[in-house]
Design an enzyme around this catalytic site. Structure first.
Site, mmCIF file in Angstrom:
data_model
loop_
_atom_site.group_PDB
_atom_site.id
_atom_site.type_symbol
_atom_site.label_atom_id
_atom_site.label_comp_id
_atom_site.label_asym_id
_atom_site.label_seq_id
_atom_site.Cartn_x
_atom_site.Cartn_y
_atom_site.Cartn_z
ATOM 1 N N LYS A 116 0.818 -1.211 0.000
ATOM 2 C CA LYS A 116 0.000 0.000 0.000
ATOM 3 C C LYS A 116 0.857 1.268 0.000
ATOM 4 O O LYS A 116 0.473 2.284 -0.584
ATOM 5 C CB LYS A 116 -0.955 -0.001 1.195
ATOM 6 N N TYR A 203 -8.774 9.284 8.913
ATOM 7 C CA TYR A 203 -9.995 8.472 8.884
ATOM 8 C C TYR A 203 -11.073 9.271 8.170
ATOM 9 O O TYR A 203 -11.472 10.344 8.633
ATOM 10 C CB TYR A 203 -10.417 8.140 10.320
ATOM 11 N N ILE A 204 -11.527 8.761 7.030
ATOM 12 C CA ILE A 204 -12.546 9.453 6.242
ATOM 13 C C ILE A 204 -13.910 8.906 6.671
ATOM 14 O O ILE A 204 -14.190 7.723 6.483
ATOM 15 C CB ILE A 204 -12.347 9.206 4.730
ATOM 16 N N ASN A 291 -6.914 -3.628 -6.816
ATOM 17 C CA ASN A 291 -7.012 -5.083 -6.804
ATOM 18 C C ASN A 291 -6.664 -5.570 -8.205
ATOM 19 O O ASN A 291 -7.409 -5.338 -9.153
ATOM 20 C CB ASN A 291 -8.413 -5.539 -6.385
ATOM 21 N N ARG A 293 -6.735 -7.911 -10.355
ATOM 22 C CA ARG A 293 -7.370 -9.186 -10.734
ATOM 23 C C ARG A 293 -8.826 -8.921 -11.065
ATOM 24 O O ARG A 293 -9.307 -7.812 -10.910
ATOM 25 C CB ARG A 293 -7.323 -10.149 -9.540
ATOM 26 N N VAL A 296 -14.742 -10.130 -7.376
ATOM 27 C CA VAL A 296 -15.956 -10.907 -7.108
ATOM 28 C C VAL A 296 -17.175 -10.237 -7.757
ATOM 29 O O VAL A 296 -17.979 -10.876 -8.430
ATOM 30 C CB VAL A 296 -16.191 -11.035 -5.586
HETATM 31 P P1 ADP Z 1 -13.449 -8.415 -3.610
HETATM 32 O O1 ADP Z 1 -13.280 -6.947 -3.440
HETATM 33 O O2 ADP Z 1 -13.369 -8.914 -5.008
HETATM 34 O O3 ADP Z 1 -14.566 -8.974 -2.818
HETATM 35 P P2 ADP Z 1 -11.814 -9.381 -1.532
HETATM 36 O O4 ADP Z 1 -10.589 -8.638 -1.160
HETATM 37 O O5 ADP Z 1 -12.981 -9.290 -0.617
HETATM 38 O O6 ADP Z 1 -12.145 -8.959 -2.989
HETATM 39 O O7 ADP Z 1 -11.436 -10.889 -1.700
HETATM 40 C C1 ADP Z 1 -11.830 -11.705 -2.785
HETATM 41 C C2 ADP Z 1 -11.552 -13.126 -2.398
HETATM 42 O O8 ADP Z 1 -10.170 -13.246 -2.141
HETATM 43 C C3 ADP Z 1 -12.275 -13.536 -1.128
HETATM 44 O O9 ADP Z 1 -13.426 -14.290 -1.442
HETATM 45 C C4 ADP Z 1 -11.252 -14.377 -0.398
HETATM 46 O O10 ADP Z 1 -11.471 -15.734 -0.653
HETATM 47 C C5 ADP Z 1 -9.946 -14.013 -1.003
HETATM 48 N N1 ADP Z 1 -9.098 -13.251 -0.098
HETATM 49 C C6 ADP Z 1 -9.103 -11.927 0.145
HETATM 50 N N2 ADP Z 1 -8.166 -11.569 1.019
HETATM 51 C C7 ADP Z 1 -7.537 -12.695 1.365
HETATM 52 C C8 ADP Z 1 -6.452 -12.991 2.233
HETATM 53 N N3 ADP Z 1 -5.830 -12.057 2.927
HETATM 54 N N4 ADP Z 1 -6.056 -14.271 2.345
HETATM 55 C C9 ADP Z 1 -6.672 -15.227 1.638
HETATM 56 N N5 ADP Z 1 -7.695 -15.011 0.793
HETATM 57 C C10 ADP Z 1 -8.120 -13.777 0.651
HETATM 58 P P1 ADP Z 2 -7.900 -4.147 2.478
HETATM 59 O O1 ADP Z 2 -6.612 -4.338 1.737
HETATM 60 O O2 ADP Z 2 -7.951 -4.898 3.751
HETATM 61 O O3 ADP Z 2 -9.083 -4.310 1.566
HETATM 62 P P2 ADP Z 2 -8.403 -1.286 2.322
HETATM 63 O O4 ADP Z 2 -7.340 -0.263 2.438
HETATM 64 O O5 ADP Z 2 -8.935 -1.535 0.964
HETATM 65 O O6 ADP Z 2 -7.849 -2.624 2.965
HETATM 66 O O7 ADP Z 2 -9.581 -0.903 3.322
HETATM 67 C C1 ADP Z 2 -10.624 -1.818 3.656
HETATM 68 C C2 ADP Z 2 -11.833 -1.040 4.184
HETATM 69 O O8 ADP Z 2 -11.486 -0.300 5.374
HETATM 70 C C3 ADP Z 2 -12.383 0.010 3.232
HETATM 71 O O9 ADP Z 2 -13.330 -0.536 2.312
HETATM 72 C C4 ADP Z 2 -13.028 0.992 4.192
HETATM 73 O O10 ADP Z 2 -14.309 0.505 4.584
HETATM 74 C C5 ADP Z 2 -12.095 0.975 5.393
HETATM 75 N N1 ADP Z 2 -11.040 2.019 5.334
HETATM 76 C C6 ADP Z 2 -9.760 1.849 4.900
HETATM 77 N N2 ADP Z 2 -9.058 3.000 4.999
HETATM 78 C C7 ADP Z 2 -9.885 3.936 5.505
HETATM 79 C C8 ADP Z 2 -9.745 5.342 5.834
HETATM 80 N N3 ADP Z 2 -8.604 5.993 5.664
HETATM 81 N N4 ADP Z 2 -10.836 5.976 6.317
HETATM 82 C C9 ADP Z 2 -12.006 5.322 6.496
HETATM 83 N N5 ADP Z 2 -12.190 4.019 6.208
HETATM 84 C C10 ADP Z 2 -11.163 3.311 5.708
HETATM 85 MG MG MG Z 3 -9.612 -3.197 -0.221
#
Ligand code: ADP
Ligand code: ADP
Ligand code: MG
Length: 518
Positions: A116, A203-204, A291, A293, A296
């Protein structure tokens, strides 16, 4: 030209990819673990290779086994789906070394976006707005972190650079909690991802999770297919997605799509990807992550973008075909909603539910799509995530899409294993959902799952109907003197009962809830 694709995945997404391959005249190779040997993705493939035991670390996550399977079957390409190895740059390198086309981005782009902090630097340089924060935080230097935190303001988030799936994130309300949050986020990330690097972000709140679908070819052309609204989340897991978003005006959409295209160009991105943003109440948005890829929730985009096939586009781009010179951003038509049908019990704090699915009836009809791994007789293994299927609808407007989704959810029958379908029906009745007035925290702070009404009067006829339905299926005649109207009402009751996961237990112990029945 790709002629035979190994799909390095399972479940609904493996089936989804197979369907497009078949339409394109491409052969498919399935891989499977022991508990998946009777899965639909194995039955429907042209070739299938066993790759090991149930735990993903012994099968779907073992790079060498997947590469061997591809070589054995003469596959010339690999599609990784989502999850598992889909964002593993070493897997991409292994495919390339073996002379196999990886249907996705290059390993360089994947590495650049995987952390990140490095992604934030890339975006900042490309002029994509990032959440105000501090990138260079020494996890042990609390004094400097405290000074940075004062500058950013509270509340703020401590996030792990390597984080994913909601792990390695801590919300900090007050300065005195910063040190503990830094330790917690760092150690969680070190144990889950082997990297304790952390950073700070404002934090938004309230914020919506809005993401943009992009596809890039090998010639620098990037197209953006509008936004998806993904704010309905529990424990950082998306449950319902929509396209478009009620919060996105054409002006915001244009800015979001331009930012997503710039994000992709900043790292020479290729193939399909998703750029995630947080959108605040004033129409400001901030980059979260890419992401790298297929996502979902990609079907909602397919349905509002004239029925495009994102998997077909991925394959075309992987074949080296240029994207068309049409407008680089696509405006949505109508409204699409997706409900993730998970094996979990909404009446028991969403505890996972697995076991034997003794009966399934798919919803159908105009504007309804059900991408699923389910069939009557499937024994759902315990090893994988809870996603059983995705119910997706399209209609001309949001209110009509909501009505259609309610209808489709009522038509869906899954007996034997409890699913979260009743949660979706309750959500689709909530005034905040109907008005579109929600943010990422709304579900957990405001929504309350209604209790299961055990004395519901519909249960009585449903019990009888359920028993009758069983008799009918068993080839016996139905009860004498029962009119067609009663029959239909009772059958409806039986569906209702099946939908709630209540099933008849062999006629001995009576009716019981079918949750986690093993
Ligand atoms: P999307 O935004 O497409 O829903 P997610 O980040 O929620 O993507 O994850 C999609 C799929 O990837 C999930 O169904 C889960 O099986 C897998 N996944 C996500 N994060 C992890 C992780 N840290 N370790 C293993 N599998 C993960
Ligand atoms: P991950 O890799 O676990 O998906 P993300 O950075 O995409 O992590 O954040 C996952 C979720 O956490 C976001 O969909 C949002 O709901 C919350 N989040 C992350 N960063 C912030 C932020 N700076 N302020 C408010 N909510 C956040
Ligand atoms: Mg995310």
């Amino acid at each position: 030209m790709i002629k035979r694709v190994l799909i390095a995945n399972r479940g609904e997404i493996a089936l989804r990819i197979q369907r497009t391959c078949r339409e394109l005249g491409i052969e498919t190779v399935a891989v499977y673990s022991d508990p998946d040997r009777n899965a639909l993705h194995v039955r429907n493939a042209d070739y299938a290779v066993r790759i090991g035991e149930g735990p993903a670390l012994e099968s779907y996550l073992v790079i060498d086994k997947i590469i061997d399977a591809a070589k054995q079957t003469g596959a010339d390409a690999v599609h990784p789906g989502y999850g598992f190895l889909s964002e593993n740059s070493r897997f991409v390198d292994a495919c390339v070394e073996a002379g196999i086309t990886f249907i996705g981005p290059t390993s360089e782009a994947m590495r650049a976006l995987g952390g990140k902090v490095s992604a934030r630097r890339l975006m900042e340089a490309a002029g994509v707005p990032i959440v105000p924060g501090a990138n260079d935080i020494d996890a042990a230097d609390f004094a400097t972190a405290a000074a940075e935190a004062e500058r950013i303001g509270f509340p703020l988030m401590v996030k792990a650079s390597a984080g994913g799936g909601g792990r390695g994130i801590r919300l900090v309300q007050r300065a005195e909690d910063l040190e503990n949050a830094m330790r917690a986020a760092g150690s969680e990330a070190a144990s889950s991802f082997g990297d304790a690097t952390i950073f700070l972000e404002r934090y938004i709140s309230p914020a919506r999770h809005i993401e943009v679908q992009i596809v890039a070819d090998h010639f620098g052309t990037v197209r953006a297919f509008g936004e998806r609204e993904c704010s309905i989340q529990r424990r950082n897991q998306k449950l319902v997605e929509e396209a478009p978003s009620v919060a996105v005006t054409p002006e915001i959409r244009k800015r979001l799509c331009d930012a997503a295209i710039a994000a992709a160009q900043s790292c020479g991105y290729r193939n399909a990807g998703t750029v995630e943003f947080l959108l605040d109440r004033d129409g400001n948005f901030y980059f979260l992550e890419v992401n790298a890829r297929l996502q979902v929730e990609h079907p909602v985009t397919e349905l509002v973008c004239g029925g495009i096939d994102l998997v077909a586009l991925q394959i075309a781009v992987a074949n080296g075909e240029p994207l068309s010179e049409e407008a680089t951003t696509v405006d949505p038509t109508g409204w699409a909603i997706e409900c993730r049908i998970n094996g979990e019990d909404p009446y028991a704090n969403f505890a996972p539910a697995v076991g034997l699915v003794d009966f399934v009836e798919y919803p159908n009809g105009p504007g309804v799509r059900f991408d699923t791994m389910l069939y009557s007789g499937l024994d759902i293994p315990v090893f994988y995530d809870s996603l059983l299927g995705k119910l997706i609808v399209w209609a001309e407007t949001r209110p009509r899409a909501i009505e259609r989704m309610r209808r489709a959810l009522r038509d869906l029958v899954i007996s034997g294993v409890q699913t979260n379908a009743p949660f979706h029906l309750a959500l689709l009745e909530h005034p905040d959902f109907l008005s579109g007035d929600f943010s990422t925290g709304w579900l957990e702070s405001t929504f309350v799952m209604p209790e299961l009404a055990e004395d519901d009067e519909r249960l009585e006829p449903a019990l009888i109907a359920g028993a009758m339905a069983e008799q009918t299926t068993a080839g016996r005649s139905s009860a004498p003197g029962v009119g067609a109207a009663d029959m239909s009402r009772w059958m409806h009751g039986a569906r209702e009962i099946a939908r709630r996961g209540i099933r008849h237990d062999g006629g001995t112990s009576g009716w019981r809830r079918g949750t986690a029945s093993r």
